[in-house]
Design an enzyme around this catalytic site. Structure first.
Site, PDB file in Angstrom:
ATOM      1  N   ASN A 136      -0.994  32.029 -28.841  1.00  0.00           N
ATOM      2  CA  ASN A 136      -0.801  30.866 -29.722  1.00  0.00           C
ATOM      3  C   ASN A 136      -2.107  30.311 -30.286  1.00  0.00           C
ATOM      4  O   ASN A 136      -2.176  29.897 -31.440  1.00  0.00           O
ATOM      5  CB  ASN A 136      -0.017  29.774 -28.996  1.00  0.00           C
ATOM      6  CG  ASN A 136      -0.727  29.255 -27.758  1.00  0.00           C
ATOM      7  OD1 ASN A 136      -1.374  30.015 -27.039  1.00  0.00           O
ATOM      8  ND2 ASN A 136      -0.608  27.983 -27.487  1.00  0.00           N
ATOM      9  N   GLY A 148      -0.495  31.265 -20.159  1.00  0.00           N
ATOM     10  CA  GLY A 148       0.689  31.919 -20.709  1.00  0.00           C
ATOM     11  C   GLY A 148       1.946  31.319 -20.132  1.00  0.00           C
ATOM     12  O   GLY A 148       1.974  30.168 -19.680  1.00  0.00           O
ATOM     13  N   THR A 189       5.270  30.518 -17.749  1.00  0.00           N
ATOM     14  CA  THR A 189       5.423  30.172 -16.333  1.00  0.00           C
ATOM     15  C   THR A 189       5.917  31.359 -15.514  1.00  0.00           C
ATOM     16  O   THR A 189       5.448  31.589 -14.391  1.00  0.00           O
ATOM     17  CB  THR A 189       6.369  28.976 -16.188  1.00  0.00           C
ATOM     18  OG1 THR A 189       5.781  27.839 -16.847  1.00  0.00           O
ATOM     19  CG2 THR A 189       6.603  28.626 -14.729  1.00  0.00           C
ATOM     20  N   ALA A 190       6.856  32.134 -16.044  1.00  0.00           N
ATOM     21  CA  ALA A 190       7.372  33.286 -15.300  1.00  0.00           C
ATOM     22  C   ALA A 190       6.272  34.312 -15.040  1.00  0.00           C
ATOM     23  O   ALA A 190       6.165  34.857 -13.934  1.00  0.00           O
ATOM     24  CB  ALA A 190       8.531  33.929 -16.063  1.00  0.00           C
ATOM     25  N   THR A 191       5.431  34.549 -16.041  1.00  0.00           N
ATOM     26  CA  THR A 191       4.318  35.480 -15.862  1.00  0.00           C
ATOM     27  C   THR A 191       3.318  34.923 -14.861  1.00  0.00           C
ATOM     28  O   THR A 191       2.786  35.665 -14.022  1.00  0.00           O
ATOM     29  CB  THR A 191       3.621  35.756 -17.203  1.00  0.00           C
ATOM     30  OG1 THR A 191       4.590  36.214 -18.142  1.00  0.00           O
ATOM     31  CG2 THR A 191       2.530  36.805 -17.051  1.00  0.00           C
ATOM     32  N   GLU A 231      -2.707  28.237 -16.260  1.00  0.00           N
ATOM     33  CA  GLU A 231      -2.298  27.198 -17.215  1.00  0.00           C
ATOM     34  C   GLU A 231      -1.050  27.721 -17.896  1.00  0.00           C
ATOM     35  O   GLU A 231      -1.098  28.656 -18.685  1.00  0.00           O
ATOM     36  CB  GLU A 231      -3.431  26.930 -18.215  1.00  0.00           C
ATOM     37  CG  GLU A 231      -3.288  25.590 -18.941  1.00  0.00           C
ATOM     38  CD  GLU A 231      -2.406  25.671 -20.173  1.00  0.00           C
ATOM     39  OE1 GLU A 231      -1.231  25.238 -20.057  1.00  0.00           O
ATOM     40  OE2 GLU A 231      -2.847  26.166 -21.208  1.00  0.00           O
ATOM     41  N   CYS A 291       1.098  24.583 -26.270  1.00  0.00           N
ATOM     42  CA  CYS A 291       1.698  24.136 -25.008  1.00  0.00           C
ATOM     43  C   CYS A 291       1.655  22.620 -24.861  1.00  0.00           C
ATOM     44  O   CYS A 291       2.357  22.055 -24.024  1.00  0.00           O
ATOM     45  CB  CYS A 291       0.988  24.796 -23.827  1.00  0.00           C
ATOM     46  SG  CYS A 291      -0.792  24.525 -23.782  1.00  0.00           S
ATOM     47  N   GLU A 334      -9.074  23.486 -15.793  1.00  0.00           N
ATOM     48  CA  GLU A 334     -10.130  24.079 -16.594  1.00  0.00           C
ATOM     49  C   GLU A 334     -10.876  22.952 -17.288  1.00  0.00           C
ATOM     50  O   GLU A 334     -10.461  21.801 -17.277  1.00  0.00           O
ATOM     51  CB  GLU A 334      -9.539  25.054 -17.615  1.00  0.00           C
ATOM     52  CG  GLU A 334      -8.807  26.219 -16.967  1.00  0.00           C
ATOM     53  CD  GLU A 334      -8.259  27.208 -17.972  1.00  0.00           C
ATOM     54  OE1 GLU A 334      -8.093  26.834 -19.149  1.00  0.00           O
ATOM     55  OE2 GLU A 334      -7.992  28.352 -17.585  1.00  0.00           O
TER      56      GLU A 334
END
Length: 479
Positions: free
Chosen positions: A150, A226, A228-230, A248, A282, A460
């Site tokens: 993004n 990226g 959440t599932a990843t 994140e 995000c 971060e």
């Protein structure tokens, strides 16, 4: 055009000579290919990084700072070229990439180039024990950085810059959907004099190339931005290997508007916070809650402003909404619009694909405003990540606070009010890593960035990033 891996300061084809098509979102046409890298390519990148580490980690702070600032200056000197490449790859307006993405990438290198010279160690005198404790902050070694599509260069450099500043060497993977500016960054690094092997950029799919980085036994830390599932998958792989993790992840951010706000400022900012970068940030405020007394006025004014946004080709200066990043992502966003209809949501504007003359196969969608009656609906609970926002009224502070915190995410929140006591109460109680009051996306690079709950682990930005990319070692000397 064929993009190549950047390993040991050189541009190389993938070992198995397998390639992935790269699409231009504005017209749906393949305009190049990227490496479909394997474990062997990642191993080559790791070997180069490992060889460079002993020298780079001992480079003086002044020298590291000089190189990073030089990279920043070269990015600024190549602003137009990088902005056009970012737009072509991602679908965002060139004007946005030129005003935000590339300048911020340059700022990331400049900030951490300066920050490392101010990153001080701690010392503690143990009075009465005739001892001194001091803490060393030492680079980890070879670290992995994986970034999303993004904000391609913006978030790629947000990870790489502090890692390099702290004295690490990096194996990095940009999104396979938006690889171009990461590829061009290799040229800039060579021109700036970054030693060979300090930064290595390997292109490919998350399930193969990204997986190889995450599971590599000697890559000691992973910084990932990226889905959440990843992120959950990465944690499952990396945690048993005792790697440091910074994740994140997703967001479903509330935008809470009280009647005592500065109305015009709020209205203009809310249009931006809803649809900037086609809503593919995000931090976008995708759930808009408006105090009942001004709800009807807001609904009318907001919808009118959204209808006035121009969906167009990214190269046009008056384009407000460019193309979504890919065909599959466009289809996903359209599915959520249908879900909203099935859940009795009211489409106040938008919701349709847009055909642009001469670019009929591009991935364009109208900015969409959906009025919902119940905060439990899927479009209010699940991350859509596109030019789609929901609106609904609230009656009191307790009610909206409960709705704001109900989702599984906790990245950011925006609060519009001129009531100081309310500001303090709600900022304290909102479950989010970042709370903006009477503004949105105002960033100071010294501040910690990250979320709670399913929005991630760690922080971060500023010294938080330098702490993540170093290991603390305490030394105790009795005298």
């Amino acid at each position: 055009m064929n993009i190549k891996n950047y390993i040991n300061g050189e541009f190389k084809n993938p070992i198995l000579d397998n390639w992935i098509d790269n699409y231009n979102p504005s017209n749906g046409i393949i305009y190049g290919q990227i490496p479909d890298s394997t474990k062997e390519d990642v191993e080559n990148a790791y070997s180069a990084a490992k060889s460079a580490f002993s020298s780079w980690s001992q480079t003086t702070l002044e020298e590291r700072s000089r190189i990073l600032i030089k990279i920043s200056e070269l990015l600024e000197a190549n602003l137009q070229r990088f902005a056009e490449a970012e737009s072509k790859d991602n679908g965002k307006p060139v004007s946005l990439a030129k005003a935000v993405d590339i300048p911020r990438a340059a700022s990331n290198f400049r900030f951490f180039g300066n920050a490392i010279t101010q990153f001080a160690s701690e010392s503690h005198e143990s009075v009465g024990q005739q001892a001194v404790n001091y803490t060393l902050r030492q680079p980890i070694g070879v670290v992995g950085c994986i970034s999303p599509w993004n904000l391609p260069l913006y978030l790629f450099t947000w990870k790489i810059a502090p890692a390099l500043a702290a004295g690490n060497c990096v194996v990095a993977k940009p999104s396979e959907v938006t690889p171009m500016t990461a590829y061009l960054l290799g040229e800039i690094c060579n021109e700036a004099g970054l030693p060979k092997g300090v930064l290595n950029i390997v292109h490919g799919l998350g399930g193969s190339t990204g997986q190889a980085i995450v599971e590599h036994p000697n890559i000691k830390a992973i910084s990932f931005t990226g889905g959440t599932a990843t992120g959950a998958h990465i944690a499952k792989v990396a945690a048993p290997m005792f790697k440091k993790l910074s994740l994140e992840l997703g967001g479903k951010n509330p935008n809470i508007i009280f009647a005592d706000c500065d109305y015009e400022d709020m209205l203009n900012t809310t249009v931006r916070s809803s649809f900037a970068n086609q809503g593919q940030i995000c931090l976008c405020g995708s759930r808009i809650f408006v105090e009942q007394s001004i709800y009807d006025k807001f609904k009318s004014d907001f919808v009118n402003k959204v209808k006035a946004l121009k969906v167009g080709h990214p190269s046009q200066k008056d384009t407000n909404i460019g193309a979504l990043v890919s065909k599959p992502h466009l289809e996903k966003v359209k599915e959520y619009i249908q879900i909203a209809k099935d859940e009795n949501g009211t489409i106040l504007c938008g919701g349709n694909e847009v055909t642009i003359t001469n670019y009929e196969n591009g991935y364009y969608l109208e900015p969409t405003v959906i009025e919902v009656q119940n905060d439990n609906c899927r479009v209010n609970q699940e991350e859509i990540f596109g030019p789609v926002v929901t609106i609904m009224p609230f009656s009191n502070e307790d009610q909206v606070l409960q709705m704001a915190n109900k989702v599984k995410y906790g990245l950011s929140a925006t609060l519009w009010t001129n009531d100081l006591k309310r500001t303090m109460r709600m900022s304290n109680q909102l479950q989010a890593g970042i709370v903006w009051v009477n503004t949105w996306m105002m960033r100071d690079l010294r501040t910690p960035f990250g979320g709670v709950k399913a929005s991630g682990v760690g922080r971060e930005g500023g010294f938080e990033a330098l702490r993540f990319f170093t290991e603390a070692k305490n030394v105790c000397i009795k005298y």
